[in-house]
Design a protein around this motif. Structure first.
Motif: not given
Length: 203
Positions: A88-93, A135
């Motif tokens: 993951e690279e950000n909070a939505t992933e 996410k």
């Protein structure tokens, strides 16, 4: 996105879970192998120039061991298949991102419980990915239960992986603690049994 279990009675969940695992691009046997490989590597690796080893010189708390699994499993899959998987690279992933089809992305849960699965209270709070910046809590899950260090047993008696499970959870499966101050979410026995199947046997 509607649940793949919509309209199904709990006794039919296991068949649906098998179907969901069958269409996933990762082979269940390899998922299990990666978990075991990463766990073994944690104990075989040297730390600092003094070559300290976990399980010999350091005995991390379960939260730290869970963190290692949480970070190293995605890294190992990305190393093996860089065109398909990344962390993951950000909070939505999700924790393991599928570059070919995000619906196959995976959330990782770890616990030193023998077989129970836990999340924080946010898992019971409905949100929409991309709108609230969080996410989705529905989708594929990899759950790893491991032993914690016994301070009275050292040396060759290293903690082991108790259970590796793979499957699909919906956000509605998470149940918050009754107390207003409770910060933990859990799953019902039926969800634990029929929506998370044990690897490598898929039972």
């Amino acid at each position: 996105m509607s649940s793949p279990y919509a309209g199904l009675a709990p006794e039919a969940w296991k068949v649906k879970t098998r179907e969901l695992i069958e269409i996933h691009p990762l082979n269940p046997d390899e998922i299990y192998e990666v978990v075991i490989h990463v766990w073994r590597e944690i104990f075989e690796s040297n730390l600092t120039s003094a070559h300290y080893k976990i399980g010999v010189d350091l005995f991390p708390r379960p939260q730290i061991m869970g963190y290692f699994l949480h970070e190293l499993i995605p890294l190992e899959l990305a190393r093996r298949y860089p065109a398909i998987w990344r962390r993951e690279e950000n909070a939505t992933e999700k924790d393991i991102v599928c570059l070919l089809n995000d619906s196959f992305s995976i959330e990782i849960k770890t616990s030193s419980s023998n077989r129970n699965t836990y999340g924080n209270r946010s898992y019971t709070q409905l949100s929409t990915t991309g709108i609230e910046g969080k996410k989705s809590k529905s989708g594929y899950y990899l759950v790893v239960n491991f032993q914690k260090f016994n301070k009275n047993v050292q040396g060759s008696q290293k903690p082991q992986i108790n259970l590796v499970r793979f499957g699909w959870l919906d956000q509605e499966d998470w149940q918050g603690q009754a107390a207003a101050t409770g910060q933990q979410a859990r799953l019902s026995p039926a969800v634990e049994r029929y929506k998370l199947l044990q690897l490598p046997t898929l039972e």
